[in-house]
Design an enzyme around this catalytic site. Structure first.
Site, PDB file in Angstrom:
ATOM      1  CB  SER A   1     -18.399 -46.684   7.430  1.00  0.00           C
ATOM      2  OG  SER A   1     -17.214 -47.276   7.090  1.00  0.00           O
TER       3      SER A   1
ATOM      4  CG  HIS B   1      -9.742 -48.859   6.761  1.00  0.00           C
ATOM      5  ND1 HIS B   1     -10.029 -47.516   6.813  1.00  0.00           N
ATOM      6  CD2 HIS B   1     -10.818 -49.509   7.253  1.00  0.00           C
ATOM      7  CE1 HIS B   1     -11.249 -47.356   7.312  1.00  0.00           C
ATOM      8  NE2 HIS B   1     -11.747 -48.547   7.594  1.00  0.00           N
TER       9      HIS B   1
ATOM     10  CE1 TYR C   1      -9.662 -48.363   2.559  1.00  0.00           C
ATOM     11  CE2 TYR C   1     -10.539 -50.278   3.691  1.00  0.00           C
ATOM     12  CZ  TYR C   1     -10.614 -48.933   3.371  1.00  0.00           C
ATOM     13  OH  TYR C   1     -11.625 -48.178   3.880  1.00  0.00           O
TER      14      TYR C   1
ATOM     15  CB  ALA D   1     -20.190 -50.296   7.567  1.00  0.00           C
TER      16      ALA D   1
ATOM     17  CG  HIS E   1     -17.737 -45.848   0.379  1.00  0.00           C
ATOM     18  ND1 HIS E   1     -17.535 -46.573   1.545  1.00  0.00           N
ATOM     19  CD2 HIS E   1     -17.433 -44.560   0.700  1.00  0.00           C
ATOM     20  CE1 HIS E   1     -17.138 -45.755   2.509  1.00  0.00           C
ATOM     21  NE2 HIS E   1     -17.076 -44.528   2.025  1.00  0.00           N
TER      22      HIS E   1
HETATM   23  N1  HPA Z   1     -17.713 -56.135   2.060  1.00  0.00           N
HETATM   24  C1  HPA Z   1     -16.658 -55.644   2.711  1.00  0.00           C
HETATM   25  N2  HPA Z   1     -16.721 -54.588   3.514  1.00  0.00           N
HETATM   26  C2  HPA Z   1     -17.924 -54.001   3.674  1.00  0.00           C
HETATM   27  C3  HPA Z   1     -19.061 -54.466   3.024  1.00  0.00           C
HETATM   28  C4  HPA Z   1     -18.961 -55.601   2.160  1.00  0.00           C
HETATM   29  O1  HPA Z   1     -19.928 -56.075   1.553  1.00  0.00           O
HETATM   30  N3  HPA Z   1     -20.089 -53.651   3.400  1.00  0.00           N
HETATM   31  C5  HPA Z   1     -19.561 -52.746   4.258  1.00  0.00           C
HETATM   32  N4  HPA Z   1     -18.259 -52.950   4.423  1.00  0.00           N
END
Ligand code: HPA
Length: 277
Positions: free
Chosen positions: A35, A88, A90, A118, A252
Site C-alpha cells: 500500500s 488480498h 479479504y 503497510a 485506510h
Molecule cells: N491493522 C491491519 N492492517 C494494517 C494496519 C493495522 O493496524 N495498518 C496497516 N495495515
C-alpha cells in the site's frame, strides 16, 4: 497427472509464457510493493509494464491505493520484476489465487523476493513512519495457501518455516539501515484476514503472543515463496499504532497518507538492498 495438478502447473506455464513473450531478460529479483509504496516501479529502466488483467489467471485488486501492474526491467543493475499492487484474501480470493503471482515469479526465474506491506504497530515502542524488517510471522488466519494437493515439482509437502525470512538478507538490510542512519526495527508480523481493522482485544492478544506489527497481507506470499525455495526479505512500513493504543479510530486514508510520507526513505532502502543482493 490428475486434473487439479495439471490445472495449477498449466496455469503457471500459461502466465509465464504470456510474460516471457513480452520481455527480453529473465528477472532474478522479485519485489512486491505494498500500500502506497508502488512509486518504486517508476525507477525501473527499460520497463515492460503488464496489467494483471491481461495476464492469464492473475486476479485484480479491488482496493483503492492498490494498483495491478507487473513491471519488468532493470533496477540497480539487477533484472527485476515488481508487483505494483497485490490481491488480498479479504477481497474474496482464495489463498491459491492470491499467491499465484508468487508462483509465476519463481517460474520466471526469481530467486530472491522482497515482500513489503503497510502495517500497524502492536509493539508500543514502534511508531508510524518507521520501517520494520520482518524476522518471523504469526499466521492468525487459520488457512494456508499450501492446503490441498502438493505439487512436488513446486516444493515439498511439509516445508520448513524456521527460517522463512532469510538471515543473510536480514543482515544486509540491517547493515544498510545502519549506514543510511535509518530508524529501523526488526520484529514479528501477525497476519490477520481483515478487512476490518482489529479490535483492541485482538491487538492485546497479538501483543501477548509476541507480535510487533499487524497487517492483512504478505504471509501467504511468504509461505509460497519459501515452499518454492526462494530467499525472502519482508519489510513493513509502520503506518499507524494498532487498534486501542491511541484510542482513536483507524482508517485506510491514514495508512496511505503515512506510507506516502515514508516512501522516499523506503525507496532509498530498497534501492540499496537490491544493489547488494
Ligand atoms: N491493522 C491491519 N492492517 C494494517 C494496519 C493495522 O493496524 N495498518 C496497516 N495495515
Amino acid at each position: 497427472m490428475d486434473t487439479i495438478e495439471k490445472d495449477l502447473i498449466t496455469k503457471i506455464e500459461e502466465a509465464k509464457k504470456y510474460i516471457e513473450d513480452r520481455i527480453k531478460v529473465k528477472p532474478e529479483v522479485g519485489i512486491v510493493l505494498g500500500s502506497g509504496l508502488g512509486d518504486l516501479a517508476e525507477e525501473v529502466d527499460d520497463a515492460v509494464m503488464i496489467q494483471y488483467s491481461d495476464i492469464p489467471h492473475f486476479k485484480t485488486s479491488t482496493v483503492i491505493g492498490h494498483e495491478g501492474v507487473l513491471i519488468l526491467g532493470t533496477f540497480m543493475n539487477k533484472n527485476v520484476v515488481m508487483m505494483k499492487g497485490r490481491v488480498h484474501f479479504y477481497e474474496g480470493y482464495s489463498m491459491q489465487e492470491i499467491t499465484f503471482p508468487t508462483r509465476v515469479m519463481k517460474a520466471l526465474g526469481v530467486s530472491n523476493i522482497i515482500v513489503t506491506n503497510a502495517a500497524g504497530a502492536v509493539n508500543k515502542e514502534f511508531f508510524p513512519g518507521e520501517l520494520m524488517i520482518i524476522n518471523d510471522h504469526i499466521n492468525m488466519v487459520g488457512i494456508n495457501p499450501l492446503i490441498g494437493k502438493n505439487f512436488d515439482e513446486l516444493g515439498t509437502r511439509f516445508p520448513d518455516m524456521t527460517s522463512q525470512y532469510n538471515k543473510e538478507l536480514i543482515s544486509i538490510a540491517n547493515d544498510i539501515a545502519f549506514n543510511l542512519k535509518l530508524k529501523i526495527k526488526e520484529g514479528i508480523y501477525a497476519y490477520m484476514s481483515g478487512p476490518n481493522y482489529e479490535t483492541k482485544a485482538e491487538i492485546n492478544m497479538l501483543r501477548i503472543l509476541g507480535a510487533d506489527a499487524v497487517g492483512m497481507s504478505t504471509v501467504p506470499e511468504v509461505i509460497v515463496a519459501k515452499h518454492a525455495g526462494m530467499d525472502v526479505l519482508g519489510i513493513s512500513c509502520i503506518t499507524n499504532m494498532a487498534s486501542g493504543i491511541l484510542g482513536t479510530p483507524l482508517n485506510h486514508e491514514e495508512v496511505i497518507e503515512v506510507s506516502n510520507i515514508v516512501k522516499d526513505k523506503f525507496k532509498t532502502f530498497i534501492r540499496e538492498i537490491v544493489e547488494k543482493m
